[in-house]
Write an enzyme that holds these catalytic residues in place. Structure first.
Site, PDB file in Angstrom:
ATOM      1  N   HIS A  66       3.552  10.487   6.941  1.00  0.00           N
ATOM      2  CA  HIS A  66       2.793  10.315   8.183  1.00  0.00           C
ATOM      3  C   HIS A  66       3.671   9.598   9.193  1.00  0.00           C
ATOM      4  O   HIS A  66       4.084   8.453   8.965  1.00  0.00           O
ATOM      5  CB  HIS A  66       1.516   9.514   7.928  1.00  0.00           C
TER       6      HIS A  66
ATOM      7  N   HIS B 149       2.278   8.993   1.333  1.00  0.00           N
ATOM      8  CA  HIS B 149       1.107   8.985   0.449  1.00  0.00           C
ATOM      9  C   HIS B 149       1.345   9.970  -0.692  1.00  0.00           C
ATOM     10  O   HIS B 149       1.955  11.024  -0.509  1.00  0.00           O
ATOM     11  CB  HIS B 149      -0.159   9.390   1.210  1.00  0.00           C
TER      12      HIS B 149
ATOM     13  N   HIS C  82       5.385   6.528   6.957  1.00  0.00           N
ATOM     14  CA  HIS C  82       5.094   6.061   5.610  1.00  0.00           C
ATOM     15  C   HIS C  82       4.658   7.249   4.752  1.00  0.00           C
ATOM     16  O   HIS C  82       4.519   8.364   5.252  1.00  0.00           O
ATOM     17  CB  HIS C  82       4.004   4.977   5.641  1.00  0.00           C
TER      18      HIS C  82
ATOM     19  N   THR D   7      -6.283   6.675   8.062  1.00  0.00           N
ATOM     20  CA  THR D   7      -6.729   6.918   6.688  1.00  0.00           C
ATOM     21  C   THR D   7      -6.744   5.638   5.858  1.00  0.00           C
ATOM     22  O   THR D   7      -6.940   5.685   4.649  1.00  0.00           O
ATOM     23  CB  THR D   7      -5.831   7.956   5.996  1.00  0.00           C
ATOM     24  N   THR D   8      -6.529   4.499   6.497  1.00  0.00           N
ATOM     25  CA  THR D   8      -6.615   3.194   5.844  1.00  0.00           C
ATOM     26  C   THR D   8      -7.467   2.286   6.715  1.00  0.00           C
ATOM     27  O   THR D   8      -7.612   2.528   7.927  1.00  0.00           O
ATOM     28  CB  THR D   8      -5.220   2.575   5.651  1.00  0.00           C
TER      29      THR D   8
ATOM     30  N   HIS E 185       0.818  -1.210   0.000  1.00  0.00           N
ATOM     31  CA  HIS E 185       0.000   0.000   0.000  1.00  0.00           C
ATOM     32  C   HIS E 185       0.854   1.263   0.000  1.00  0.00           C
ATOM     33  O   HIS E 185       0.414   2.317  -0.442  1.00  0.00           O
ATOM     34  CB  HIS E 185      -0.921   0.024   1.226  1.00  0.00           C
TER      35      HIS E 185
END
Length: 465
Positions: free
Chosen positions: A347, A330, A328, A415-416, A304
């Site tokens: 994040h 995005h 991680h 957010t996941t 992801h």
């Protein structure tokens, strides 16, 4: 030598502590390398942690940048916290070949790294923390066997009772001559006799095997009979297996809430993230206390995003401390500020002792190359799900922080999936720069891995003035 002296010397040799030879055991063998552990080295230290010696044996030697010589074996002395499932490296030794030491490095800053299930570290942890054979282990094994036998007996009784019920229903509901015939075949009179009045016996129910406890699975409790799964009627529809979530297609964000029951908040939550940050209260917010220090790290492409696990760093806010667990990326940035979008976001996920989460968001925009991000990109794994933990290399998250650390804050969610709420969001106002080449590298891995903006539902947003 005097006879008495010879006896004394012999006794001293017998009493002197002997150094046990290494007992290397292969834990994992992969193309190009072999992982081993020295079982004779496993001991307990004064803190109750388990200390063990492990090593990686490479098929081909590599050049050591510090000595310009080649080594083929990397040996590490590590300390394991079996209860917390973490470890820290105490010392590394580099060998040209077996027994040919090149150099040794004492790890000055020892940082506990979390152990992830299913990974190589998990295999090492299970071997190191496996209890040794002895009285207590044997007693525990006997108790487990007794519980299994008891559960098996109860399960057998339950199956026999179900079988008897099936037989009784078959005798009551099936006429003696109601043998099934193919369609169109005429019924012939059955011969008289005992065989004509005997109903066909139903097929016995097979005894279900005792389920094994797997990580993350709902294992049956020992000592309780589990229900027997009966065959489904022909033509009955089985529920489709839950699909894994993604950012596009049938498993895209708009479908997350219906993929699994535990993802329901993704569709029904009232405090979801990300949001468009606007119309906040400008107040004197308490500064975030960043206690970031250099530490070892490991990089994984989890399917992801690119995620980096670290340890030894934390933040403090409003009298509460949160440990940095991982960070991680995005693309594009999930957050917006007054409708403005950004090229990427990092994040930084923190967790407190009571399990509450605080996420620091660092917005990234195109500009100069960022050295810390380049270090991460340099150590990207070649396969998804594989970890890269570069030996002798550390990372300092303080380098990722902007000089001006005013921020926006609000309560939101992950957010996941599973989109859990109650997450404290801290979005730093000043973006950091990332080069076009660095952006392009991540874009080749993940063209788009951002959840769309979620409704604010009148949430309070505060920002530093």
């Amino acid at each position: 030598m005097h006879p008495h002296s010879r006896i004394i010397v012999t006794a001293l040799i017998a009493l002197a502590p002997s150094v046990a030879p290494a007992a290397w055991q292969v834990i994992s063998s992969e193309p190009g390398k072999r992982i081993e552990i020295d079982r004779s080295s496993i001991t307990r230290d004064e803190r109750g942690r388990t200390v063990a010696l492990g090593r990686i044996i490479l098929e081909k030697p590599i050049i050591d940048p510090k000595t310009s010589s080649a080594y083929r074996i990397v040996q590490a002395l590590s300390s394991y916290d079996c209860a917390a499932r973490s470890y820290s490296t105490l010392k590394r030794s580099y060998f040209k070949e077996e027994g040919q030491l090149l150099r040794e490095d004492e790890v000055k800053v020892q940082v506990d790294m979390p152990v992830r299930s299913g990974m190589l570290d998990d295999k090492l942890l299970r071997e190191v923390c496996r209890p040794k054979a002895g009285g207590e282990a044997a007693l525990a094994a006997r108790r487990t066997a007794d519980r299994v036998n008891e559960a098996s007996g109860e399960l057998r009784k339950a199956n026999e009772a179900l079988l008897q019920n099936d037989v009784r229903r078959a005798n009551l509901q099936t006429p003696p001559q109601a043998a099934e015939k193919p369609e169109g075949e005429s019924r012939r009179p059955q011969p008289a006799g005992p065989a004509a009045s005997t109903a066909p016996m139903p097929r016995p129910v097979r005894q279900a095997p005792l389920a094994r406890a797997e990580p993350g699975a709902d294992a049956p409790r020992a000592g309780r009979a589990q229900p027997v799964v009966r065959p489904e009627p022909a033509g009955s529809a089985r529920p489709a297996r839950s699909a894994h979530w993604s950012y596009e297609g049938e498993t895209a964000p708009e479908h997350w809430g219906s993929l699994k029951p535990e993802y329901a908040l993704c569709a029904s939550g009232m405090r979801q993230s990300p949001i468009d940050i606007r119309d906040g209260f400008r107040v004197d917010l308490e500064p975030i206390q960043f206690r970031y220090r250099p530490s070892e790290f490991r990089v994984v492409d989890n399917g992801h995003t690119v995620q980096v696990e670290v340890g030894g760093s934390s933040i403090s806010l409003l009298g509460k401390s949160y440990d940095l667990v991982q960070f991680h990326f995005h693309r594009p940035a999930e957050e917006r500020v007054d409708g403005k979008t950004f090229d990427m976001v990092a994040h930084l996920v923190h967790r407190s002792e009571d399990g509450r989460l605080a996420v620091v968001a660092i917005l990234l925009e195109k500009g100069m190359e960022h050295p810390l991000i380049q270090t991460v990109w340099n150590n990207l794994p070649l396969e998804k799900g594989e970890y890269v933990m570069p030996p002798g290399l550390s990372i300092d998250l303080a380098q990722l922080l902007p000089a001006e650390r005013s921020y926006y804050t609000y309560m939101g969610s992950l957010t996941t999936p599973p989109c859990s709420e109650g997450v404290l969001w801290l979005v730093l106002r000043q973006p950091q720069q990332i080069s076009a080449e660095q952006l392009a590298i991540f874009a080749r891995l993940y063209r788009h891995n951002a959840r769309p903006i979620q409704p604010g539902f009148g949430r309070m947003i505060k920002e530093s003035r």
